[in-house]
Design a protein around this motif. Structure first.
Motif, mmCIF file in Angstrom:
data_model
loop_
_atom_site.group_PDB
_atom_site.id
_atom_site.type_symbol
_atom_site.label_atom_id
_atom_site.label_comp_id
_atom_site.label_asym_id
_atom_site.label_seq_id
_atom_site.Cartn_x
_atom_site.Cartn_y
_atom_site.Cartn_z
ATOM 1 N N ILE A 197 0.841 -1.208 0.000
ATOM 2 C CA ILE A 197 0.000 0.000 0.000
ATOM 3 C C ILE A 197 0.871 1.251 0.000
ATOM 4 C CG2 ILE A 197 -1.706 1.307 1.326
ATOM 5 C CD1 ILE A 197 -2.765 -1.389 2.355
ATOM 6 N N GLY A 198 1.906 1.266 0.836
ATOM 7 C CA GLY A 198 2.776 2.434 0.897
ATOM 8 C C GLY A 198 3.538 2.667 -0.390
ATOM 9 N N TYR A 199 3.993 1.599 -1.027
ATOM 10 C CA TYR A 199 4.812 1.746 -2.233
ATOM 11 C C TYR A 199 3.983 2.189 -3.428
ATOM 12 C CZ TYR A 199 8.507 0.659 -5.604
ATOM 13 O OH TYR A 199 9.462 0.741 -6.594
ATOM 14 N N TYR A 200 2.752 1.680 -3.543
ATOM 15 C CA TYR A 200 1.955 1.977 -4.734
ATOM 16 C C TYR A 200 1.013 3.169 -4.573
ATOM 17 C CZ TYR A 200 3.551 -2.184 -7.148
ATOM 18 O OH TYR A 200 4.329 -3.112 -7.794
ATOM 19 N N THR A 201 0.821 3.653 -3.345
ATOM 20 C CA THR A 201 -0.045 4.818 -3.155
ATOM 21 C C THR A 201 0.686 6.023 -2.583
ATOM 22 O OG1 THR A 201 -0.736 4.261 -0.887
ATOM 23 C CG2 THR A 201 -1.968 3.239 -2.692
ATOM 24 N N GLY A 202 1.844 5.812 -1.941
ATOM 25 C CA GLY A 202 2.560 6.927 -1.334
ATOM 26 C C GLY A 202 1.860 7.502 -0.121
ATOM 27 N N ARG A 306 6.909 6.378 0.847
ATOM 28 C CA ARG A 306 6.313 7.548 0.209
ATOM 29 C C ARG A 306 7.316 8.199 -0.751
ATOM 30 N NH1 ARG A 306 2.131 11.140 0.546
ATOM 31 N NH2 ARG A 306 2.580 13.379 0.581
ATOM 32 N N HIS A 307 8.571 8.273 -0.343
ATOM 33 C CA HIS A 307 9.597 8.801 -1.238
ATOM 34 C C HIS A 307 9.719 7.934 -2.488
ATOM 35 C CE1 HIS A 307 11.254 11.982 1.295
ATOM 36 N NE2 HIS A 307 11.102 11.183 2.326
ATOM 37 N N SER A 308 9.622 6.637 -2.300
ATOM 38 C CA SER A 308 9.744 5.728 -3.439
ATOM 39 C C SER A 308 8.603 5.930 -4.426
ATOM 40 C CB SER A 308 9.769 4.278 -2.944
ATOM 41 O OG SER A 308 10.809 4.072 -2.007
ATOM 42 N N ALA A 309 7.382 6.077 -3.905
ATOM 43 C CA ALA A 309 6.233 6.292 -4.795
ATOM 44 C C ALA A 309 6.397 7.575 -5.592
ATOM 45 C CB ALA A 309 4.946 6.323 -3.973
ATOM 46 N N ALA A 310 6.837 8.649 -4.929
ATOM 47 C CA ALA A 310 7.036 9.914 -5.632
ATOM 48 C C ALA A 310 8.147 9.798 -6.674
ATOM 49 C CB ALA A 310 7.362 11.010 -4.633
#
Length: 377
Positions: A197-202, A306-310
């Motif tokens: 969830i964190g990686y794909y939604t940030g 979150r940094h990764s998603a951005a």
């Protein structure tokens, strides 16, 4: 000059003719809590109840007479309950009250603020950004009191510099290592849901832990029928931490369908849970997963997702405004921190070249004595 009056506090009294216990000292008044020396928690609870009953807002405008603890108490009583994130303020009150106990607001200077940072780092071993957060709340409390009673001199709260933005982000192979480590550890399998969830939604970690399968007033939820993620509860106020709705990523959607079916069979409503109970905060399980994945260290934290998603949104060439809306981030922050990862970052400027032949400057007409003549400078 008379000493400033100390706020109500606990003191252990050794009586000669009765059982020793904790008492509450409030000026010349002494109130017994009936709690033994080992029952400090009970004494602290009695002090909280005493303060709630006997609280009277201060009305002084003189910085030399007004205690910092009085300003903090006034802020906690009058302002904190009406903020969007009262817990963020509450965690700062204890260390602030411990350091500034007995000090007036006239003692708030650059050096004492730096002393507080050193005290905070030594007392609880937190990051400098946490000490800065405490001082931000202290400044807010002073401004709130000043707006009501107009202090004779509003002290300046000196804060440490902001920490630079983190540059660390996870690629797909590192995410796979974390997922594999979480799944291979039975007590950490709930971390796998958090990671995806964190990686794909940030989405921020606190909001992820509050996500549910149905609409809620306290936290966000997934609307799988319309492929939408709502990050904010229905009753929550809008804050600077933007929690805008987002379209669910197509790679995450199959996992969500499978998880919802499993949770509905068990009667669970929270998306991230452990032993059937919602997860408040990842602590030891996150550390175990990082260690097993070979990513233990200070550079990989929960916010790294979150940094990764951005970062991968920028690398995929998603326009700034669309990516900012998807992440719940301001376009200015995305531009300042992540724009250099965009595949078209300064592409036009890097490919530009001057023309081969520059045009000559046109001649200037200089007027002297009423007659004009051409003169090339």
């Amino acid at each position: 000059m008379a000493r400033p009056r100390k706020p109500a506090r606990l003191y252990f009294r050794n009586y000669k003719h009765c059982e020793p216990c904790w008492v509450i000292l409030d000026g010349a008044r002494e109130t017994s809590t009936g709690c033994s020396k080992r029952n400090l928690a009970g004494a602290q609870k009695a002090l909280e109840q005493y303060l709630a009953v006997s609280y009277r807002p201060p009305v002084s405008s003189r910085g030399g007479d007004l205690l910092v603890s009085e300003v903090l108490t006034y802020y906690a009583k009058e302002r904190m309950p009406h903020t969007a994130r009262p817990d963020s303020i509450r965690v700062s009150l204890e260390p602030l009250g411990k350091f500034w106990a007995g000090k007036t607001i006239a003692a708030i200077k650059g050096q004492t603020c730096r002393d507080y940072v050193a005290f905070r780092l030594k007392w609880t071993k937190v990051a400098p950004s946490t000490a800065r957060h405490d001082l931000v709340n202290l400044r807010a409390a002073l401004n709130f009191y000043h707006a009501e009673y107009t202090l004779d001199a509003l002290p300046v709260v000196t804060m440490p510099d902001k920490a630079p933005p983190r540059e660390r982000w996870l690629d797909r192979s590192e995410l796979a290592r974390l997922l594999w480590a979480a799944w291979r550890t039975p007590r950490c399998r709930h971390v796998a849901r958090f990671l995806l969830i964190g990686y794909y939604t940030g989405t921020r970690s606190t909001a992820i832990n509050k996500l549910r399968w149905v609409a809620s007033t306290e936290g966000g939820w997934f609307d799988l029928e319309h492929r939408l993620l709502y990050r904010k509860g229905l009753a929550k106020k809008e804050t600077k931490k933007r929690q805008t709705p987002a379209k669910i990523h197509h790679r995450l959607l199959p996992h969500l369908y499978r998880w919802r079916e499993q949770d509905n069979a068990r009667g669970l409503t929270h998306v991230v849970h452990y032993n059937g109970k919602p997860v408040i905060k990842l602590r030891r399980s996150w550390d175990q997963v990082r260690e097993r994945a070979g990513l233990a260290g200070d550079d990989v934290v929960l916010h790294t997702l979150r940094h990764s998603a951005a970062t991968w949104l920028m690398q995929a060439g998603v326009p700034i405004f669309e990516a900012a809306s998807y992440l719940g981030m301001s376009p200015e922050t995305l531009q300042r921190v992540y724009a250099h990862q965009h595949q078209d970052f300064q592409e036009l400027a890097a490919a530009a070249s001057p023309t081969r032949k520059l045009p000559r400057n046109p001649p200037l007409k200089v007027i002297q004595g009423g007659a004009s003549r051409s003169k090339i400078l």
